[in-house]
Design a protein around this motif. Structure first.
Motif, mmCIF file in Angstrom:
data_model
loop_
_atom_site.group_PDB
_atom_site.id
_atom_site.type_symbol
_atom_site.label_atom_id
_atom_site.label_comp_id
_atom_site.label_asym_id
_atom_site.label_seq_id
_atom_site.Cartn_x
_atom_site.Cartn_y
_atom_site.Cartn_z
ATOM 1 N N GLN A 118 0.570 -1.088 -0.261
ATOM 2 C CA GLN A 118 -0.432 0.637 0.047
ATOM 3 C C GLN A 118 0.905 1.376 -0.490
ATOM 4 O O GLN A 118 0.428 2.292 -1.216
ATOM 5 C CB GLN A 118 -0.348 -0.007 1.242
ATOM 6 N N SER A 124 4.309 5.248 -5.145
ATOM 7 C CA SER A 124 4.786 5.110 -7.040
ATOM 8 C C SER A 124 4.157 5.965 -7.700
ATOM 9 O O SER A 124 4.349 6.838 -8.482
ATOM 10 C CB SER A 124 4.840 3.967 -6.671
ATOM 11 N N ILE A 125 2.458 6.815 -6.971
ATOM 12 C CA ILE A 125 2.101 7.824 -7.417
ATOM 13 C C ILE A 125 2.237 8.697 -7.272
ATOM 14 O O ILE A 125 1.843 10.355 -6.909
ATOM 15 C CB ILE A 125 0.841 7.891 -7.630
ATOM 16 N N GLY A 126 3.840 8.858 -6.243
ATOM 17 C CA GLY A 126 4.302 10.602 -5.629
ATOM 18 C C GLY A 126 4.251 10.742 -4.349
ATOM 19 O O GLY A 126 4.527 12.325 -3.962
ATOM 20 N N LEU A 131 1.267 12.279 2.821
ATOM 21 C CA LEU A 131 0.044 12.226 1.955
ATOM 22 C C LEU A 131 -0.774 10.786 2.347
ATOM 23 O O LEU A 131 -1.056 10.382 2.333
ATOM 24 C CB LEU A 131 0.429 13.012 0.912
ATOM 25 N N ASN B 48 12.433 4.170 -10.139
ATOM 26 C CA ASN B 48 11.220 4.756 -9.596
ATOM 27 C C ASN B 48 11.746 4.827 -8.124
ATOM 28 O O ASN B 48 10.730 5.574 -7.747
ATOM 29 C CB ASN B 48 9.975 4.737 -9.652
ATOM 30 N N VAL B 73 9.863 13.322 -6.489
ATOM 31 C CA VAL B 73 7.960 13.292 -6.375
ATOM 32 C C VAL B 73 8.150 13.443 -8.363
ATOM 33 O O VAL B 73 6.959 12.649 -8.976
ATOM 34 C CB VAL B 73 7.789 14.432 -5.882
ATOM 35 N N ARG B 76 8.264 9.866 -10.216
ATOM 36 C CA ARG B 76 7.301 9.085 -9.959
ATOM 37 C C ARG B 76 6.611 9.950 -11.069
ATOM 38 O O ARG B 76 5.657 8.999 -11.164
ATOM 39 C CB ARG B 76 7.381 8.900 -8.789
ATOM 40 N N THR B 77 5.777 10.928 -10.745
ATOM 41 C CA THR B 77 5.124 11.260 -11.423
ATOM 42 C C THR B 77 5.179 11.166 -13.549
ATOM 43 O O THR B 77 4.373 11.091 -13.691
ATOM 44 C CB THR B 77 4.391 12.800 -10.847
ATOM 45 N N MET B 81 3.866 2.423 -11.869
ATOM 46 C CA MET B 81 4.753 1.258 -11.993
ATOM 47 C C MET B 81 2.904 0.427 -11.795
ATOM 48 O O MET B 81 2.069 1.230 -11.193
ATOM 49 C CB MET B 81 5.313 1.712 -10.718
ATOM 50 N N PHE B 83 1.894 -3.357 -10.063
ATOM 51 C CA PHE B 83 2.662 -3.582 -9.369
ATOM 52 C C PHE B 83 2.031 -5.630 -9.500
ATOM 53 O O PHE B 83 0.776 -5.497 -9.932
ATOM 54 C CB PHE B 83 2.740 -3.425 -7.886
ATOM 55 N N LEU B 88 -4.299 -1.739 -4.686
ATOM 56 C CA LEU B 88 -4.909 -1.279 -5.122
ATOM 57 C C LEU B 88 -5.620 -0.403 -3.520
ATOM 58 O O LEU B 88 -4.896 -1.084 -2.757
ATOM 59 C CB LEU B 88 -5.790 -1.154 -5.787
ATOM 60 N N GLU B 100 -6.928 8.973 -7.356
ATOM 61 C CA GLU B 100 -5.990 9.636 -6.218
ATOM 62 C C GLU B 100 -4.919 10.360 -6.211
ATOM 63 O O GLU B 100 -4.843 11.622 -5.955
ATOM 64 C CB GLU B 100 -5.919 8.850 -5.336
ATOM 65 N N GLY B 101 -4.102 9.751 -7.290
ATOM 66 C CA GLY B 101 -2.899 10.881 -7.788
ATOM 67 C C GLY B 101 -2.676 11.886 -8.803
ATOM 68 O O GLY B 101 -2.344 12.350 -8.048
ATOM 69 N N PHE B 104 -4.838 14.374 -6.070
ATOM 70 C CA PHE B 104 -4.072 15.214 -4.178
ATOM 71 C C PHE B 104 -2.205 14.841 -3.980
ATOM 72 O O PHE B 104 -1.829 16.160 -4.074
ATOM 73 C CB PHE B 104 -3.751 13.515 -3.320
ATOM 74 N N VAL B 105 -1.857 14.853 -5.771
ATOM 75 C CA VAL B 105 -0.379 14.566 -5.513
ATOM 76 C C VAL B 105 0.083 15.598 -7.096
ATOM 77 O O VAL B 105 0.305 16.991 -6.522
ATOM 78 C CB VAL B 105 -0.087 13.801 -6.673
ATOM 79 N N ARG B 149 -4.653 3.693 -13.014
ATOM 80 C CA ARG B 149 -4.384 4.061 -11.914
ATOM 81 C C ARG B 149 -3.497 4.762 -12.381
ATOM 82 O O ARG B 149 -2.908 6.229 -12.347
ATOM 83 C CB ARG B 149 -4.350 3.826 -10.996
ATOM 84 N N MET B 153 -1.828 9.225 -14.068
ATOM 85 C CA MET B 153 -0.973 9.829 -13.949
ATOM 86 C C MET B 153 -0.182 10.732 -15.537
ATOM 87 O O MET B 153 0.551 11.314 -14.447
ATOM 88 C CB MET B 153 0.299 9.630 -13.426
#
Lengths: 217, 243
Positions: A118, A124-126, A131, B48, B73, B76-77, B81, B83, B88, B100-101, B104-105, B149, B153
């Motif tokens: 998790q 991996s999404i930064g 956060l 990454n 960061v 990674r954006t 990746m 898995f 999830l 989500e990414g 929020f990122v 997902r 990004m």
């Protein structure tokens, strides 16, 4: 039995004023212990060595001191150091600090139970550390943490009676005062016990509800 | 676009990468094959920054990969990746997982992100599952959500870490189908896989890794049909004809 109901009617209002303080002490120290416990737990899992070691030693020190001694320290020793607390403040602070150690260990166990995948997915999404905690780890840890948290609530409700030792006129102290002035020990302490039990039962049911929910997943 | 230069990595006494030098061009599909424990997944995880490396250098679009630097960061954006075990977020719906990414990122506008999220779910054939929770889906469906997902990004490349290894055999095809379409659309992909059919048909290039080094590399069809190195030959014989 008739005598019991008669006494019950007479003492009930006084004991209820004790109940009010018991609830105040319990809720106050519950909130404080939750906030402090979260802070200790976050420090512990931060991955920053200084913070994690500081938190670990703090938890051990707090765990190693009896609640009653902590209360005496806050109420009787702090004034010598120039900090005067009211009995109620000292009680909430003392119980809050004492229980923060258990809360912290509980929260840490919940956080560490989250699958490492998790956290990697979040990274991996930064997502950064904070956060990841806020969006991924803590929401999932809550489910794991709630049942033991409920148990802590019950223990705190009962341990709030230790505040009586520093003159907080909560339920146990009110009972003791009535008993020693009327000598009706049996009736008074039976009432006190029943009133604690009455307050515990909703919490016990709440824990059962949490456990069911956590078990479902 | 992705450059690895003499990358070394040890876990304790065990050196798992012993000088990996490779590069991936924009739009290229590179499959990494090799026996388990050879370091394949570690290479992806180093790219990454999920794993640190001890020596050498990895860069993505000229940006050095350093998991302890704040620039990680940005890496990674740009490089998503997927898995082996999907990973999830079980407490969020399928659509929430996908957005989500970006929300929020990358802090993109909500309406726009939600629209893109739904489009991506449609693209992987799961539009009607948007409001389900991941545990309610099959493994193959979960992996397709994970791909959505990753795509949300809007990455420049996607790393796949054995994306079909945890799936029931009959579900593998759906996931490989989605990946093949991505490759056809020009996505840069690095895929660690045991699916030799996929490697042969979709990959531009295959790297064979064993014992922490690249033993052999080349165009997919050449390497898989006429492997030169005895270790490659041996590995492929065992994978393709296990009996």
């Amino acid at each position: 039995m008739k005598g019991f109901w008669h006494d019950a009617a007479e003492f009930f209002p006084i004991l209820m004023s004790g109940v009010a303080l018991t609830i105040l002490v319990t809720i106050g120290s519950l909130l404080l212990s939750t906030v402090l416990g979260l802070i200790w737990a976050m420090m512990r899992v931060s991955g920053i060595k200084v913070l994690s070691m500081l938190s670990a030693s703090l938890i051990n020190v707090i765990r190693g001191i009896p609640i009653i001694v902590l209360l005496f320290y806050l109420y009787f020793v702090m004034p010598d150091l120039g900090v005067t607390l009211s009995a109620l403040q000292a009680a909430i602070l003392g119980l809050g600090i004492a229980y923060s150690a258990y809360q912290a260990e509980n929260f840490r166990a919940g956080i560490e139970a989250i699958d490492k995948g998790q956290i990697e997915a979040a990274q991996s999404i930064g997502m950064g550390w904070w956060l990841t905690m806020r969006r991924v780890v803590l929401p999932q840890a809550v489910r794991i943490v709630l049942p033991p948290y409920g148990n802590v609530m019950i223990m705190m409700l009962k341990d709030s009676s230790q505040a009586s030792t520093i003159t907080v006129a909560e339920l146990a102290l009110q009972g003791k005062l009535i008993a020693s002035s009327t000598f009706k020990n049996t009736n008074v302490f039976t009432m006190v016990a029943l009133m604690y039990l009455t307050m515990s039962i909703p919490l016990i049911l709440l824990v059962r509800h949490f456990e069911k929910r956590a078990g479902k997943k | 676009m992705i450059e690895l230069n003499d990358v070394h990595k040890s876990f304790g006494q065990n050196e798992v990468l012993k000088g990996i030098t490779a590069s991936v061009q924009k739009g290229e599909v590179v499959c990494i094959i090799g026996p388990s424990g050879s370091g394949k997944s570690t290479i992806l995880r180093c790219i990454n920054g999920l794993e640190s490396y001890d020596r050498g250098e990895i860069s993505v679009e000229g940006l050095k990969v350093d998991r302890d630097a704040s620039s990680i960061v940005k890496v990674r954006t740009q490089v998503s990746m997927v898995f082996q075990r999907f990973n999830l977020f079980p407490h969020r719906t399928v659509l929430e997982n996908v957005v989500e990414g970006p929300l929020f990122v990358k802090r993109e506008p909500r309406a726009q992100v939600l629209e893109r999220g739904r489009a991506l779910l449609a693209q992987v054939g799961l539009a009607e599952k948007a409001d389900a929770h991941p545990p309610q889906l099959s493994g193959g469906q979960q992996q397709r959500v994970a791909i959505a997902r990753a795509l949300a990004m809007q990455p420049k490349a996607i790393l796949f870490d054995e994306p079909t290894s945890a799936l029931d055999p009959e579900l593998v095809g759906d996931v490989l189908g989605v990946m093949r379409k991505l490759a056809d659309d020009g996505m840069t992909m690095v895929v660690v896989t045991h699916e030799m059919g996929f490697a042969r048909d979709v990959a531009d290039r295959v790297l064979f890794i064993d014992g922490g080094v690249i033993v052999e590399q080349g165009p997919a069809k050449t390497l898989l049909n006429q492997p030169q190195h005895p270790r490659t030959q041996d590995f492929l014989r065992r994978v393709l004809h296990p009996l």
